[in-house]
Design a protein around this motif. Sequence first.
Motif, PDB file in Angstrom:
ATOM      1  N   TYR A  95       0.851  -1.184   0.000  1.00  0.00           N
ATOM      2  CA  TYR A  95       0.000   0.000   0.000  1.00  0.00           C
ATOM      3  C   TYR A  95       0.892   1.241   0.000  1.00  0.00           C
ATOM      4  CZ  TYR A  95      -3.603   3.266   1.625  1.00  0.00           C
ATOM      5  OH  TYR A  95      -4.472   4.314   1.746  1.00  0.00           O
ATOM      6  N   ASN A  96       0.771   2.061  -1.012  1.00  0.00           N
ATOM      7  CA  ASN A  96       1.551   3.307  -1.105  1.00  0.00           C
ATOM      8  C   ASN A  96       3.037   3.091  -0.809  1.00  0.00           C
ATOM      9  OD1 ASN A  96      -0.780   4.610  -1.761  1.00  0.00           O
ATOM     10  ND2 ASN A  96      -0.967   5.766   0.144  1.00  0.00           N
ATOM     11  N   ASP A  97       3.629   2.127  -1.471  1.00  0.00           N
ATOM     12  CA  ASP A  97       5.072   1.836  -1.345  1.00  0.00           C
ATOM     13  C   ASP A  97       5.503   1.394   0.051  1.00  0.00           C
ATOM     14  OD1 ASP A  97       5.564   2.386  -4.046  1.00  0.00           O
ATOM     15  OD2 ASP A  97       5.726   4.538  -3.628  1.00  0.00           O
ATOM     16  N   ARG A  98       4.592   0.793   0.789  1.00  0.00           N
ATOM     17  CA  ARG A  98       4.950   0.234   2.093  1.00  0.00           C
ATOM     18  C   ARG A  98       4.202  -1.076   2.287  1.00  0.00           C
ATOM     19  NH1 ARG A  98       4.932   4.156   5.767  1.00  0.00           N
ATOM     20  NH2 ARG A  98       4.417   5.800   4.329  1.00  0.00           N
ATOM     21  N   ARG A  99       4.727  -1.894   3.171  1.00  0.00           N
ATOM     22  CA  ARG A  99       4.080  -3.168   3.472  1.00  0.00           C
ATOM     23  C   ARG A  99       3.235  -3.009   4.728  1.00  0.00           C
ATOM     24  NH1 ARG A  99       7.386  -8.478   5.213  1.00  0.00           N
ATOM     25  NH2 ARG A  99       8.626  -6.784   6.027  1.00  0.00           N
ATOM     26  N   LYS A 115       9.995  -9.204  10.743  1.00  0.00           N
ATOM     27  CA  LYS A 115      11.035  -8.404  10.082  1.00  0.00           C
ATOM     28  C   LYS A 115      10.359  -7.370   9.189  1.00  0.00           C
ATOM     29  CE  LYS A 115      14.390 -10.716  11.851  1.00  0.00           C
ATOM     30  NZ  LYS A 115      14.923 -10.217  13.087  1.00  0.00           N
ATOM     31  N   LEU A 116      10.465  -6.124   9.555  1.00  0.00           N
ATOM     32  CA  LEU A 116       9.859  -5.023   8.808  1.00  0.00           C
ATOM     33  C   LEU A 116      10.943  -4.024   8.431  1.00  0.00           C
ATOM     34  CD1 LEU A 116       6.752  -4.443  11.101  1.00  0.00           C
ATOM     35  CD2 LEU A 116       6.800  -5.656   8.918  1.00  0.00           C
ATOM     36  N   LYS A 117      10.762  -3.363   7.304  1.00  0.00           N
ATOM     37  CA  LYS A 117      11.712  -2.329   6.904  1.00  0.00           C
ATOM     38  C   LYS A 117      11.145  -0.959   7.275  1.00  0.00           C
ATOM     39  CE  LYS A 117      10.410  -1.569   2.066  1.00  0.00           C
ATOM     40  NZ  LYS A 117      10.166  -0.155   2.125  1.00  0.00           N
ATOM     41  N   ALA A 118      11.978   0.038   7.213  1.00  0.00           N
ATOM     42  CA  ALA A 118      11.568   1.400   7.552  1.00  0.00           C
ATOM     43  C   ALA A 118      10.316   1.784   6.762  1.00  0.00           C
ATOM     44  CB  ALA A 118      12.699   2.375   7.259  1.00  0.00           C
ATOM     45  N   GLY A 119       9.330   2.317   7.463  1.00  0.00           N
ATOM     46  CA  GLY A 119       8.088   2.747   6.843  1.00  0.00           C
ATOM     47  C   GLY A 119       6.987   1.704   6.829  1.00  0.00           C
ATOM     48  N   ASP A 120       7.329   0.430   7.115  1.00  0.00           N
ATOM     49  CA  ASP A 120       6.319  -0.621   7.131  1.00  0.00           C
ATOM     50  C   ASP A 120       5.400  -0.465   8.345  1.00  0.00           C
ATOM     51  OD1 ASP A 120       7.239  -1.736   4.790  1.00  0.00           O
ATOM     52  OD2 ASP A 120       8.234  -3.436   5.750  1.00  0.00           O
ATOM     53  N   VAL A 121       4.260  -1.169   8.291  1.00  0.00           N
ATOM     54  CA  VAL A 121       3.223  -1.021   9.308  1.00  0.00           C
ATOM     55  C   VAL A 121       2.803  -2.388   9.832  1.00  0.00           C
ATOM     56  CG1 VAL A 121       0.953  -0.033   9.803  1.00  0.00           C
ATOM     57  CG2 VAL A 121       2.368   0.983   8.005  1.00  0.00           C
ATOM     58  N   LEU A 122       2.870  -2.569  11.152  1.00  0.00           N
ATOM     59  CA  LEU A 122       2.314  -3.750  11.806  1.00  0.00           C
ATOM     60  C   LEU A 122       0.901  -3.383  12.245  1.00  0.00           C
ATOM     61  CD1 LEU A 122       2.532  -6.570  13.241  1.00  0.00           C
ATOM     62  CD2 LEU A 122       3.247  -5.292  15.269  1.00  0.00           C
ATOM     63  N   ILE A 123      -0.076  -4.155  11.772  1.00  0.00           N
ATOM     64  CA  ILE A 123      -1.474  -3.926  12.159  1.00  0.00           C
ATOM     65  C   ILE A 123      -1.981  -5.232  12.771  1.00  0.00           C
ATOM     66  CG2 ILE A 123      -3.764  -3.183  11.438  1.00  0.00           C
ATOM     67  CD1 ILE A 123      -2.426  -1.884   8.979  1.00  0.00           C
ATOM     68  N   TYR A 124      -2.391  -5.164  14.015  1.00  0.00           N
ATOM     69  CA  TYR A 124      -2.789  -6.366  14.740  1.00  0.00           C
ATOM     70  C   TYR A 124      -3.993  -6.086  15.634  1.00  0.00           C
ATOM     71  CZ  TYR A 124      -0.709  -4.408  18.966  1.00  0.00           C
ATOM     72  OH  TYR A 124      -0.434  -3.611  20.049  1.00  0.00           O
ATOM     73  N   GLY A 125      -4.584  -7.142  16.169  1.00  0.00           N
ATOM     74  CA  GLY A 125      -5.701  -7.044  17.099  1.00  0.00           C
ATOM     75  C   GLY A 125      -5.306  -7.660  18.428  1.00  0.00           C
ATOM     76  N   HIS A 126      -6.083  -8.620  18.919  1.00  0.00           N
ATOM     77  CA  HIS A 126      -5.801  -9.474  20.061  1.00  0.00           C
ATOM     78  C   HIS A 126      -5.882  -8.798  21.421  1.00  0.00           C
ATOM     79  CE1 HIS A 126      -4.412 -12.987  22.173  1.00  0.00           C
ATOM     80  NE2 HIS A 126      -3.289 -12.430  22.535  1.00  0.00           N
ATOM     81  N   GLY A 136      10.196   4.070  16.357  1.00  0.00           N
ATOM     82  CA  GLY A 136      11.415   4.015  15.560  1.00  0.00           C
ATOM     83  C   GLY A 136      11.066   4.361  14.131  1.00  0.00           C
ATOM     84  N   ASP A 137      11.337   3.437  13.220  1.00  0.00           N
ATOM     85  CA  ASP A 137      11.045   3.707  11.816  1.00  0.00           C
ATOM     86  C   ASP A 137       9.903   2.854  11.261  1.00  0.00           C
ATOM     87  OD1 ASP A 137      12.348   1.289  11.803  1.00  0.00           O
ATOM     88  OD2 ASP A 137      13.938   1.891  10.429  1.00  0.00           O
ATOM     89  N   ILE A 138       9.105   2.238  12.161  1.00  0.00           N
ATOM     90  CA  ILE A 138       7.917   1.492  11.734  1.00  0.00           C
ATOM     91  C   ILE A 138       6.685   2.024  12.477  1.00  0.00           C
ATOM     92  CG2 ILE A 138       9.196  -0.605  11.148  1.00  0.00           C
ATOM     93  CD1 ILE A 138       8.025  -1.832  13.747  1.00  0.00           C
ATOM     94  N   TYR A 139       5.526   1.596  12.004  1.00  0.00           N
ATOM     95  CA  TYR A 139       4.267   2.011  12.614  1.00  0.00           C
ATOM     96  C   TYR A 139       3.609   0.802  13.270  1.00  0.00           C
ATOM     97  CZ  TYR A 139       5.058   6.123   9.807  1.00  0.00           C
ATOM     98  OH  TYR A 139       5.619   7.243   9.262  1.00  0.00           O
TER      99      TYR A 139
END
Length: 181
Positions: A95-99, A115-126, A136-139
């Motif tokens: 999505y928009n050049d990010r994972r 393992k995520l690179k700068a700009g990537d996004v972790l989206i979770y529930g639980h 840092g450099d992730i969301y």
Amino acid sequence: MKLFFISDIHGSLHYARMALEAYKKENAGYIAILGDQLYHGARNPLPKEYNPKETAALLNGFADKIIAVRGNCDSEVDEMVLDYPIMSTYSTILYNDRRLFLTHGHIYGESNLPKLKAGDVLIYGHTHIPKAEKRGDIYIINPGSITFPKENHPNTYGILEGNCFRIKDFYGNVYMEVSLD
């Protein structure tokens, strides 16, 4: 494209209906379900209008718009009644050049990051606790729970549009947000 995120339905027909009404009002393209769809779980009380069979039928009406991952309360028998796959531990969306790394949170999460690179996004529930922050450099984003919110948070869902992730209550009010710079 606008994406709609929910987590932790736990078989509540009442809250599944509310979430799908919000999805329609938001005019989003796809629904990402971050696990725990039909079963309430042994640690939770019975949710309002607990009806896994009807909840499955309701969700199946949107099967062509759903991207889902397995939660700790989901099982193979749930996938047998749903018209979309749910048994993957995670899914990714470009999505928009990010994972966007979608997961439930019981395997991958804040304490066990993939393992995520700068700009990537972790989206979770639980956790049933909404969160929208840059670390840092992730969301790190959690849309909260539509059925069992914790720590006095309201029932919430998430919207990703452009480079802004908003967490909203069922009245459409923005509860939290983060800009994906």
